[in-house]
Design an enzyme around this catalytic site. Structure first.
Site, mmCIF file in Angstrom:
data_model
loop_
_atom_site.group_PDB
_atom_site.id
_atom_site.type_symbol
_atom_site.label_atom_id
_atom_site.label_comp_id
_atom_site.label_asym_id
_atom_site.label_seq_id
_atom_site.Cartn_x
_atom_site.Cartn_y
_atom_site.Cartn_z
ATOM 1 N N ASP A 192 -0.160 4.908 1.322
ATOM 2 C CA ASP A 192 -0.350 5.624 2.390
ATOM 3 C C ASP A 192 -0.092 4.795 3.819
ATOM 4 O OD1 ASP A 192 -1.146 8.529 1.631
ATOM 5 O OD2 ASP A 192 -2.369 7.108 0.306
ATOM 6 N N ASP A 219 0.901 -1.152 -0.013
ATOM 7 C CA ASP A 219 0.188 0.097 0.157
ATOM 8 C C ASP A 219 1.153 1.087 0.027
ATOM 9 O OD1 ASP A 219 -1.956 1.840 0.051
ATOM 10 O OD2 ASP A 219 -2.824 1.101 2.181
#
Length: 525
Positions: free
Chosen positions: A293, A291
């Protein structure tokens, strides 16, 4: 390819029949056609330029063929391309001698060249398509083949594929019935009629822009674009509900783990992944999924300020030189790609609805384009109803809307959530998606980060015994990926969230992610 999603759509839409275009979907004769067209037109334009004293640009296969010829009846192709060069010829007649300066004469000459090339090179087929058709017929699906070409029957015979189709509607049939060519939907409607099914019960598979446009115009139940030439965006713009780069088969579909078999734990009890790289790899080569963030960049109040550090960028680049690396994010694919700024990575944005990568790879596999009108309406209503709430942020993405309440006063958080839930309830095309201090509005489709990871594993030929996928994520949306990889790979949770996790290891922070990746580099060298 979005494997399970295609089968799910066929099932949920209660489709009974599948119609396949020939060139570019079943057989690889599209490039033979293109070569024949170019041979014919280039010679004609060169001779005409000598006669008229006016130069004409030769046929460009990558642009002219797609725009003016591909998927069209032969004489329409002649007419369309010549019009692009401001040339008009008499129509002539189908019996015109090949090479006579009429629309029919030039079209007939192209067919001569095509037949010569076909004899010379033979017929190549797309085996993924053939396997898919055989399996769907075994499941009881009715099948038809369509083509603008009058050579369709001969091509199928040469490829040994005639028995796969109950119905054939090609250039010969179209001429007999006076059927208009694409982008008119008539050829698909005639095929559905002969299969004794309604258009709404039928899926079509097309690689030509005019073909998907025709399918949409005809109200077919499912329009699937087949992207063999990196034109996924154009196929969707012209009407494709979803785009595949390769056909799935039932025996290679993504592994589904029932919810009650997924093992979940308290994230705080998981062992650290630091200093365990060798243990995690088990002697295999990794495929790394992360991912953005909270994993590559710290969570910040303003999403636009989540900047990737130069050190992390360098680390990512070095990992990608040693094994496949993909960033799987809820952000728009273009946004996360711009933030990372590395061209040797794969990017899956909008929770995997929009994927790109090296060698001009780009596809939008989840079929989310159909939800865009609902997202547009929801965005307008959310902006209006949340305008007076301090700190509320409505972030529009291509295939989602994130309603951020991280900066909203505690006493108004429930109001923001209720507004978002109320808007979702008004649109059957949308569903809620949880996150850290956000409520997402997403397409109501069976597609998520886990399926995006499996799509990439399949597409990049990574489903091998000597490859192990590692997924590093921090968010509730990453739980789909953790669950999908149980029994096949390793899930690593960064930090914590409010629920139990399907991950099996943890890292504490973005800094620890970088330390882990550096250790991975050392192990792979």
């Amino acid at each position: 390819m979005p494997q399970n999603h295609l089968f799910d759509l066929i099932k949920t839409k209660r489709l009974r029949a599948l119609i396949f275009d020939l060139d570019g979907v079943i057989t690889q004769t599209a490039r033979v056609h293109a070569k024949a067209w170019k041979t014919m037109f280039d010679a004609y334009l060169e001779e005409r330029a000598r006669r008229d004293g006016k130069p004409h640009a030769p046929l460009n296969i990558s642009t002219d063929y797609r725009q003016y010829i591909d998927g069209m009846p032969r004489y329409d192709g002649v007419r369309n391309f010549l019009a692009s060069r401001e040339i008009t010829l008499p129509e002539g007649a189908p019996a015109d001698e090949p090479g006579i300066e009429t629309v029919a004469g030039l079209g007939n000459l192209k067919n001569v060249y095509f037949q010569e090339l076909l004899q010379q090179d033979g017929v190549e087929v797309y085996f993924d398509t053939v396997a898919f058709i055989r399996e769907m017929r075994a499941e009881g699906m009715r099948t038809a083949v369509i083509s603008a070409s009058k050579n369709c029957k001969a091509i199928l015979a040469a490829a040994g594929l005639e028995e796969l189709f109950e119905v054939r509607v090609d250039g010969v049939v179209a001429a007999e019935l006076g059927i208009k060519g694409k982008p008119s939907p008539d050829i698909f409607l005639e095929a559905a009629k002969r299969l004794q099914v309604s258009p709404q019960e039928t899926a079509i598979f097309e690689d030509a822009l005019a073909g998907v446009e025709a399918g949409k115009a005809g109200g077919l139940g499912l329009v699937v674009g087949i992207d063999r030439t990196n034109q996924a965006t154009e196929l969707q713009r012209h009407g494709a509900d979803m785009v595949l780069q390769k056909f799935p088969t039932l025996n290679t579909t993504m592994k589904n783990i029932a919810a009650n078999t997924v093992q979940k734990h308290d994230g705080n009890t998981l062992p650290s992944a630091l200093n365990k790289v060798q243990e995690l790899l088990q002697g295999k080569k990794p495929a790394v999924f992360l991912d953005y963030d909270g994993c590559l960049s710290p969570i910040v109040k303003d999403p636009d300020k989540a900047v990737l550090s130069d050190q992390m960028r360098t680390t990512l680049q070095r990992v990608a030189e040693l094994c496949p690396v993909a960033v799987v994010s809820g952000r728009d694919r273009a946004n996360v790609e711009q933030l990372v700024k590395l061209d040797n990575l794969y990017y899956a944005g909008s929770h995997g609805f929009d994927i790109s990568g090296p060698n001009n790879m780009h596809t939008e596999p989840g079929g989310a384009a159909a939800a865009i009108p609902a997202l547009d309406k929801a965005q307008v209503e959310l902006n209006e109803r949340l305008r007076g709430i301090e700190g509320a942020l409505v972030e529009r993405k291509r295939y989602a809307i994130a309603v951020h309440y991280r900066n909203v006063p505690e006493e108004q958080v429930n109001q923001v959530i209720e507004v978002a839930q109320d808007v979702i309830a008004k649109h059957d095309e949308l569903k809620p998606g949880p996150g850290k201090k956000i409520m997402e509005l997403k397409p109501n489709l069976d597609w998520h980060k886990g399926k995006a990871v499996h799509w990439l594993m399949e597409e990049l030929d990574l489903n091998k015994p000597d490859i192990i996928p590692l997924y590093i994520g921090d968010d509730l949306t990453d739980e789909d990926a953790f669950a999908a990889l149980q029994g096949q790979g390793i899930g690593i949770l960064v930090g914590e969230h409010d629920e139990e996790t399907a991950a099996t290891y943890r890292l504490e922070s973005v800094d620890e992610v970088q330390v882990f990746l550096e250790a991975l580099i050392q192990e792979l060298k």
